[in-house]
Design a protein around this motif. Structure first.
Motif, mmCIF file in Angstrom:
data_model
loop_
_atom_site.group_PDB
_atom_site.id
_atom_site.type_symbol
_atom_site.label_atom_id
_atom_site.label_comp_id
_atom_site.label_asym_id
_atom_site.label_seq_id
_atom_site.Cartn_x
_atom_site.Cartn_y
_atom_site.Cartn_z
ATOM 1 N N ALA A 45 51.555 23.470 6.951
ATOM 2 C CA ALA A 45 52.575 23.922 6.019
ATOM 3 C C ALA A 45 53.633 24.729 6.753
ATOM 4 C CB ALA A 45 51.938 24.764 4.915
ATOM 5 N N SER A 291 51.483 16.980 -3.767
ATOM 6 C CA SER A 291 50.107 16.779 -3.349
ATOM 7 C C SER A 291 49.169 17.792 -4.003
ATOM 8 C CB SER A 291 49.988 16.885 -1.830
ATOM 9 O OG SER A 291 48.660 16.689 -1.422
ATOM 10 N N ALA A 294 46.461 18.343 -0.552
ATOM 11 C CA ALA A 294 46.906 18.312 0.831
ATOM 12 C C ALA A 294 48.329 18.876 0.886
ATOM 13 C CB ALA A 294 46.806 16.905 1.396
ATOM 14 N N LEU A 295 49.209 18.223 1.625
ATOM 15 C CA LEU A 295 50.519 18.793 1.917
ATOM 16 C C LEU A 295 51.625 17.814 1.581
ATOM 17 C CD1 LEU A 295 52.112 21.134 3.305
ATOM 18 C CD2 LEU A 295 51.763 19.926 5.460
ATOM 19 N N ASN A 319 57.390 20.439 2.812
ATOM 20 C CA ASN A 319 56.015 20.619 3.273
ATOM 21 C C ASN A 319 55.785 22.079 3.655
ATOM 22 O OD1 ASN A 319 57.538 20.664 5.597
ATOM 23 N ND2 ASN A 319 56.350 19.119 6.691
ATOM 24 N N THR A 321 54.262 24.204 1.606
ATOM 25 C CA THR A 321 53.015 24.684 1.016
ATOM 26 C C THR A 321 52.147 23.492 0.621
ATOM 27 O OG1 THR A 321 52.047 26.230 -0.575
ATOM 28 C CG2 THR A 321 53.796 24.801 -1.390
ATOM 29 N N ALA A 322 50.852 23.736 0.550
ATOM 30 C CA ALA A 322 49.887 22.689 0.211
ATOM 31 C C ALA A 322 49.285 22.954 -1.165
ATOM 32 C CB ALA A 322 48.785 22.635 1.276
ATOM 33 N N GLN A 323 48.503 21.971 -1.675
ATOM 34 C CA GLN A 323 47.708 22.128 -2.889
ATOM 35 C C GLN A 323 48.557 22.415 -4.130
ATOM 36 O OE1 GLN A 323 44.345 24.825 -2.077
ATOM 37 N NE2 GLN A 323 44.760 24.498 0.092
ATOM 38 N N LYS A 344 51.479 26.445 -5.314
ATOM 39 C CA LYS A 344 50.199 26.280 -4.641
ATOM 40 C C LYS A 344 49.048 26.693 -5.559
ATOM 41 C CE LYS A 344 47.715 28.168 -0.589
ATOM 42 N NZ LYS A 344 47.576 26.969 0.233
ATOM 43 N N ASP A 353 40.005 23.883 1.870
ATOM 44 C CA ASP A 353 41.121 22.970 2.094
ATOM 45 C C ASP A 353 42.033 23.476 3.209
ATOM 46 O OD1 ASP A 353 40.437 21.194 0.030
ATOM 47 O OD2 ASP A 353 41.388 22.472 -1.454
ATOM 48 N N GLY A 355 45.271 24.858 4.855
ATOM 49 C CA GLY A 355 46.355 25.669 4.326
ATOM 50 C C GLY A 355 45.938 26.744 3.357
#
Length: 420
Positions: A45, A291, A294-295, A319, A321-323, A344, A353, A355
């Motif tokens: 991220a 996502s 993921a990212l 990209n 931040t993830a989730q 997120k 997970d 990130g």
């Protein structure tokens, strides 16, 4: 967890590799393997490494830091003319956000367990003049609603939705499917593997939600842990369609016949709520998704493939931040166009997970049709994130939509101060 540094080209390659890996898992595979694949990505991220700084366009209020729900809703539960905030089995009374319990519950450990509340909705279900609370539990479990006791003490009466039909797909939508002005639930039926909608009671005194099928049985997007579903007019024929990441179901005027035909298409990776809109202003409706575990946040441009059928070309929007396990559309800046809100899902799988150690960002995207890259990214906050649904409502009477979220970080209100 130490994350490798990489440039933008490598990051995008990692995303594409991850997309190939995740597209390979079949719906019949167990949850463990699915989530293992969803977490297998070297992407990092915020590859620029620059600090992510909020815009100061929102006033943040933290109601609690307790993990009590990943769903959130708003309603005037005590009929005092002020909007209260709901998170799971609890409601916070405006204006001082005093916490009350609707039924026995407890605090949950964000690193060890899930809550008993994944998505929430506030509405007068039985139309008795008092707002009630709808709760979507763990994916595949029956949804239910708490009946408002009209300021009387005691536990709120619990009603199960639609004869205990399991609410599959991890991103069910609160959407007015039949246009009667009341929100319904768009989801999957885990037993028949069918896209269905649960119609909210339409007459005063009724308490049961009705189940209607949109698709045939055994179709994509209907497993308990499927990710991504949305509702909008993909082909602009005047009828809304259902989108899932594997394609879309062509809508008709009949929303009860269960005959909407599936149109395979590539709509990316496992994601949260999918939004249908014309991103680039070319007259075709595109799809925006993010996502779930993921990212990546993407817009999927509608194109016509070599066979003449509708398909989609994916463009990476962000990209950092993830989730990003929930999203919602609302006009935050008052320009007449709806904006995209996501964030997120803090500790989505209890810290397993990629990130998870990154800041819990809450974001909104302003779309600029006709002007590339067709969107502007705005950071609302870097220490909250979002849960499994986001709620938007004017909480302070200034005619601007405010944002309410609940997740493993707690319950938050963000009052909108955006100016054009």
């Amino acid at each position: 967890m130490t994350k490798p540094a990489f440039n933008g080209r490598l990051g995008l390659s990692a995303l594409l590799l991850f997309g190939w890996m995740t597209s390979g898992y079949g719906q019949e595979k167990p949850l463990f393997r699915m989530r293992q694949q969803m977490a297998t990505t070297p992407a990092t991220a915020n590859p620029s490494g620059k600090p992510v700084v909020p815009s100061n366009d929102f006033k943040k209020t933290k109601l609690t830091g307790d993990f009590i729900s990943e769903g959130v809703a708003v309603a005037d539960l005590n009929r005092d003319g002020k909007l209260d905030i709901i998170a799971g089995y609890y409601w916070f009374e405006a204006p001082h956000w005093t916490r009350h319990e609707m039924a026995p519950s407890r605090l949950f450990d964000p690193r060890k367990e899930y809550s008993n509340s994944f998505l929430n909705l506030g509405m007068d279900v039985n139309q008795d003049g008092w707002d009630d609370v709808v709760i979507v539990d763990f994916p595949g479990k029956p949804g239910f609603w708490f009946e408002n006791p009209k300021n009387k003490p005691g536990v709120w009466k619990r009603h199960v939705l639609a004869d205990s039909v399991g609410i599959a797909n991890e991103s069910p939508g609160f959407i007015d499917i039949d246009g009667d002005g009341r929100l319904d639930i768009l989801c999957g039926d885990k037993d028949k593997k069918q896209i269905v909608w649960l119609k909210s009671p339409s007459k005063p005194g009724e308490t049961e939600w009705q189940r209607f099928a949109l698709s045939a049985e055994k179709v994509p997007g209907t497993e308990i842990f499927s990710h991504g579903i949305g509702y909008g007019d993909v082909d602009k024929d005047g009828f809304n369609d259902v989108v899932v990441r594997e394609g879309w179901f062509k809508g008709t005027a009949d929303k009860k016949a269960g005959n909407w035909v599936f149109q395979p298409a590539n709509l990316g990776e496992p994601c949260s709520h999918m939004q249908v809109l014309d991103v680039n202003g070319d007259g075709k409706n595109d799809v925006v998704s993010a996502s779930a575990h993921a990212l990546g946040i993407w817009w999927h441009e509608q194109i016509t493939d070599e066979t003449g059928k509708i398909n989609f070309k994916t463009h990476l929007m962000s990209n950092i931040t993830a989730q990003t396990h929930s999203s919602l559309m609302a006009d935050l800046n008052g320009d007449g166009r709806k904006d995209y809100i996501t964030g997120k899902r803090f500790l989505a799988h209890h810290g397993r997970d990629p990130g998870d150690s990154d800041p819990a960002l809450l974001l909104w995207y302003e779309f600029t049709p006709g002007k590339e890259p067709y969107f502007k990214e705005h950071v609302i906050d870097n220490d909250s994130g979002a849960g499994l649904n986001i709620t938007v409502q004017d909480m302070n009477g200034d005619k601007k939509p405010d944002i309410i979220i609940a997740n493993k970080n707690g319950v938050f209100l963000f009052e909108n101060k955006v100016t054009n």
